[in-house]
Design an enzyme around this catalytic site. Structure first.
Site, PDB file in Angstrom:
ATOM      1  N   SER A  95       0.882  -1.225   0.018  1.00 50.21           N
ATOM      2  CA  SER A  95       0.068   0.224  -0.044  1.00 50.21           C
ATOM      3  C   SER A  95       0.948   1.294  -0.129  1.00 50.21           C
ATOM      4  CB  SER A  95      -1.052   0.201   1.283  1.00 50.21           C
ATOM      5  OG  SER A  95       0.032  -0.019   2.501  1.00 50.21           O
ATOM      6  N   GLY A 152       1.017   5.338  -4.028  1.00 49.62           N
ATOM      7  CA  GLY A 152       0.742   6.904  -4.505  1.00 49.62           C
ATOM      8  C   GLY A 152      -0.204   6.661  -5.728  1.00 49.62           C
ATOM      9  N   ILE A 179      -8.741  -8.873   1.041  1.00 52.46           N
ATOM     10  CA  ILE A 179     -10.129  -9.714   0.881  1.00 52.46           C
ATOM     11  C   ILE A 179     -11.310  -8.686   0.930  1.00 52.46           C
ATOM     12  CG2 ILE A 179     -10.251 -10.013   3.465  1.00 52.46           C
ATOM     13  CD1 ILE A 179     -11.508 -12.884   3.102  1.00 52.46           C
ATOM     14  N   PRO A 234       7.578  -9.393  -7.505  1.00 50.52           N
ATOM     15  CA  PRO A 234       6.293  -8.981  -6.877  1.00 50.52           C
ATOM     16  C   PRO A 234       5.175  -8.534  -7.831  1.00 50.52           C
ATOM     17  CG  PRO A 234       8.361  -8.423  -5.496  1.00 50.52           C
ATOM     18  CD  PRO A 234       8.825  -9.129  -6.952  1.00 50.52           C
ATOM     19  N   CYS A 276      -9.046  26.413  13.369  1.00 44.84           N
ATOM     20  CA  CYS A 276      -9.869  25.507  13.963  1.00 44.84           C
ATOM     21  C   CYS A 276      -9.769  25.426  15.249  1.00 44.84           C
ATOM     22  CB  CYS A 276     -10.184  24.272  12.977  1.00 44.84           C
ATOM     23  SG  CYS A 276     -11.589  23.219  13.700  1.00 44.84           S
ATOM     24  N   LEU A 277      -9.425  24.486  16.057  1.00 42.83           N
ATOM     25  CA  LEU A 277      -8.957  24.312  17.401  1.00 42.83           C
ATOM     26  C   LEU A 277      -7.807  25.318  17.531  1.00 42.83           C
ATOM     27  CD1 LEU A 277      -9.237  22.857  19.841  1.00 42.83           C
ATOM     28  CD2 LEU A 277      -7.361  21.354  19.324  1.00 42.83           C
ATOM     29  N   HIS A 290     -11.255  25.792   7.564  1.00 38.56           N
ATOM     30  CA  HIS A 290     -10.014  25.117   7.075  1.00 38.56           C
ATOM     31  C   HIS A 290      -9.658  25.481   5.983  1.00 38.56           C
ATOM     32  CE1 HIS A 290      -9.748  21.844  10.366  1.00 38.56           C
ATOM     33  NE2 HIS A 290     -10.850  22.095  10.707  1.00 38.56           N
ATOM     34  N   GLU A 348      -6.938  25.236   4.455  1.00 32.50           N
ATOM     35  CA  GLU A 348      -5.962  24.485   3.661  1.00 32.50           C
ATOM     36  C   GLU A 348      -6.565  23.658   2.485  1.00 32.50           C
ATOM     37  OE1 GLU A 348      -7.307  22.277   7.425  1.00 32.50           O
ATOM     38  OE2 GLU A 348      -7.062  24.287   6.955  1.00 32.50           O
TER      39      GLU A 348
END
Length: 549
Positions: free
Chosen positions: A13, A16, A148, A190, A381-382, A507, A509
């Site tokens: 995993s 990208g 799975i 692989p 935010c926070l 937010h 960003e």
């Protein structure tokens, strides 16, 4: 009929796939095609909103309030494709829809099974984006071939080619070709096994994108193509990037992937135009200045927990021809060692969003450090809520000030829960989510940065500035410079006697791009550059005197 590209991953995993999908989408857009992107995530959560950032990274919020996978951030940063809640489906979301239909009686007494009912639901999710004004739909399948939990999605996209016609479907498989230093060579086995698993499911990849550490030799590419039944030109090397993730599209262009796609689908496309992207990359590689920004949070150990924050800072640096050196600091480190020691040498401080009490004292102490030393500060935010608490305690004379999130029974609740949140008990998808308007005060730093008085930004919060303290704090220098149109919700605060001290409840960003930095991030980094220049000016003066003598 829109064309469909399905992107799968193999071997490991985190190769990208999201960046690859975003890059493909960007290249096709630059060739005049209308693109839509979506991601399927195999986990059973309905969405990532209730998942820990340590497990999942950041939750990326869309205009319509959907809490989605962080890869959708890549889609928006690279392309102009509109995104909605139909662009991110999880196993949980798919099964929830199937179960609701079963409870409603939509299946007319039939036994509900993975095939065809679950796979039909997945295919219907793909078709949600296949509108008349779309040329290509790019669908990313999360996880790795062989998992799975991902099998229903792979089965569904196998069936999709039968429904839509193979001429209208392309499968791109992203895989790893590891380099073994001891042997001094890359290993293709692989990748062969990964493609073999995919073909056993019934999917023959049209293109293989091979992530590599070293250049992929021609004979290795030919070997992979031979064993995978993929023509040699469709075996594409994707080497690790030295400078930036924004190099990925150019790598794909060099391997003519956009040409392969246009040819495969017989699309009427214009010549590729990406000169502005190349210029942007050149600015990344050759910055004129350096600036150090401290990001103080509680999820720093996970690289993707503040992914959009880091990217937005980089975008501001690109716009200002500067390299932003991000110093990632755990809030608890400040609680342990003190702000003076931990934040020494920084040019700016950013405190991002988050939840719960842990690390809040460190954030508050960091904000105090920036306020008292006139260091540019940006709270998100926070970060806004912690700035309010810090101001209340150390300027407003309310030593017991706090947020009711941290202390429900605090004496001075300067941050409290939104009124509509009190009756809510479920956690998933119940915050104030999505895009909301905000009215800015004329000539405030926020208004000057945006160049507008009415803006729209995305939100994800349950708590807010307590209006009962607004006038009291304003008298001491904390100005509310942005509110909801009715004036009831505080969205932006600034300090009047500070070079650049600004915090927002939204937010921002999420709306920054490498070719168009968000105005608040740009203003913040510019202020930090100004501080750095001011600090270095005495040294330059001394050097000039010595040189003259």
């Amino acid at each position: 009929m829109p064309k469909h590209i399905f992107v799968t991953g193999g071997v490991v995993s985190s190769l990208g796939k999201g960046l690859t999908c975003a890059s493909i989408g960007m290249l096709l857009e630059r060739r005049g095609l209308r693109v839509r992107l979506q991601k399927f995530d195999p986990y059973i959560n309905v969405d990532p909103g209730t998942m820990s950032p340590y497990q999942h990274g950041e939750v990326y919020v869309l205009d319509d309030g959907a809490e989605t996978d962080l890869d959708l951030g890549h889609y928006e940063r690279f392309t102009n494709a509109p995104l909605s809640r139909d662009c991110n489906f999880t196993t949980g979301k798919i099964y929830l829809s199937v179960i609701e239909k079963e409870r409603h009686g939509d299946y007319l007494g039939r036994t509900v099974q993975v095939i065809p009912h679950v796979t039909d639901e997945i295919k219907a999710a793909v078709r949600k984006l296949a509108a008349d004004d779309v040329d290509v739909v790019i669908t990313e399948i999360g996880g790795t071939v062989g998992d799975i939990e991902g099998l229903p999605f792979l089965e569904a996209i196998r069936q999709f080619a039968l429904d839509a016609g193979k001429a209208n479907v392309m499968y791109i498989h992203l895989t790893l070709v590891p380099y073994l230093k001891a042997a001094g060579e890359a290993k293709t086995k692989p990748t062969q096994h990964s493609v073999s698993q995919l073909r056993q499911i019934g999917i023959q990849p049209d293109v293989l994108i091979c992530r590599t550490e070293k250049p992929l030799a021609q004979d290795e590419a030919e070997k992979i193509g031979l064993f995978s039944n993929v023509e040699p030109r469709a075996v594409i090397e994707e080497r690790d990037k030295e400078f930036s993730i924004y190099e990925v599209p150019l790598s794909l262009v060099n391997n003519r992937l956009d040409e392969l796609i246009v040819e495969k689908f017989n699309l009427k496309a214009q010549p590729l135009e990406i000169n502005d992207w190349r210029q942007m990359l050149q600015r990344i590689k050759s910055p004129a200045h350096d600036v150090t920004i401290a990001v103080v949070g509680k999820y720093i150990r996970h690289n993707d927990a503040y992914k959009s924050i880091y990217e937005a800072l980089d975008h501001a640096g690109i716009a200002l021809h500067s390299r932003v050196i991000i110093r990632k600091i755990e809030a608890e480190e400040i609680e342990r060692d003190g702000a003076e020691r931990v934040l020494n040498g920084i040019d700016g401080l950013l405190v991002p969003g988050g939840f719960d009490y842990r690390g809040s004292s460190g954030k508050i102490e960091a904000i105090r450090h920036a306020r008292e030393r006139k260091i540019p500060f940006f709270g998100i935010c926070l970060g806004l809520q912690c700035a309010v608490i810090e101001f209340a305690r150390n300027v407003g004379g309310l030593a017991d000030a706090n947020s009711t999130e941290f202390d429900p029974d605090c004496a001075h609740p300067v941050v409290c829960m939104l009124d509509e949140q009190y009756a809510i008990t479920d956690k998933g998808g119940t915050m104030r989510l999505g895009s909301y308007p905000c009215v800015l005060v004329e000539n405030s730093k926020a208004q000057q940065a945006y160049g507008a008085t009415l803006i729209h930004e995305r939100h994800r919060h349950r708590y807010e500035f307590n209006n009962a303290f607004r006038d009291q704090f304003a008298a001491r220098g904390l100005a509310v410079t942005g509110t909801s149109p009715d004036g009831q919700l505080v969205e932006v605060i600034e300090l009047r006697d500070h070079p650049w001290f600004l915090a927002v409840q939204c937010h921002p960003e999420f709306k920054s791009k490498p070719t168009k930095a968000h105005p608040l991030f740009r203003g913040f980094v510019q202020a930090a550059l100004g501080r750095r220049e001011k600090k270095s000016s005495p040294q330059r003066t001394r050097e000039a005197v010595v040189g003259a003598s």
